[in-house]
Design an enzyme around this catalytic site. Structure first.
Site: not given
Length: 143
Positions: A64, A84, A91, A108-110
């Protein structure tokens, strides 16, 4: 294709993590390219579980940290911030010592969401975990 909205600089990216959990766990940003960001974390007393292996939660923190930092660097930071929404980690292999290295790449970059894939490997290049991280892209202006 270059995805960054800032001039990427490892020192600046690292500075954003000062006085946070990332700094406490020893997470460092070590590389980037046009569409990826790489960080590493030591497997030591801060990141191990009682059985002597890296804690699964530490893998999630590394994933993260790298993914959310990459997300933030891919939006106009004067107008937007990223948080987030969901994280899912599988794992695969235990690690007892050394460093683990995570690489984040976007799926994806929206305008309102982003989805990132983060692979964490050990120093020998063996896959330790895979993570899918969904980020919300929020406006800094109040409606």
């Amino acid at each position: 294709m270059k995805i960054w909205t800032i001039e990427m600089n490892l020192a600046i990216v690292t500075e954003r993590s000062r006085n946070t959990m990332s700094e406490y766990l020893g997470i460092e940003f070590i590389d980037y390219g046009d569409d990826f960001l790489v960080g590493r974390m030591p497997v030591d007393h801060r990141t191990k579980q009682p059985a002597g292996i890296m804690h699964g939660g530490a893998s999630c923190v590394l994933a993260e940290t790298i993914g959310s930092t990459a997300a933030q660097c891919s939006v106009d930071m004067t107008k937007y911030y990223c948080v987030g929404l969901d994280i899912n980690t599988n794992h695969i292999r235990a690690v007892r010592e050394g460093y683990v290295i995570g690489t984040a790449k976007p799926y994806h970059l929206g305008k309102s969401t982003q989805v990132w894939g983060i692979e964490i490997k050990d120093e020998a290049g063996k896959l330790v975990s895979v993570t899918r991280l969904t980020m919300a892209v929020l406006s800094k202006t109040k409606s």
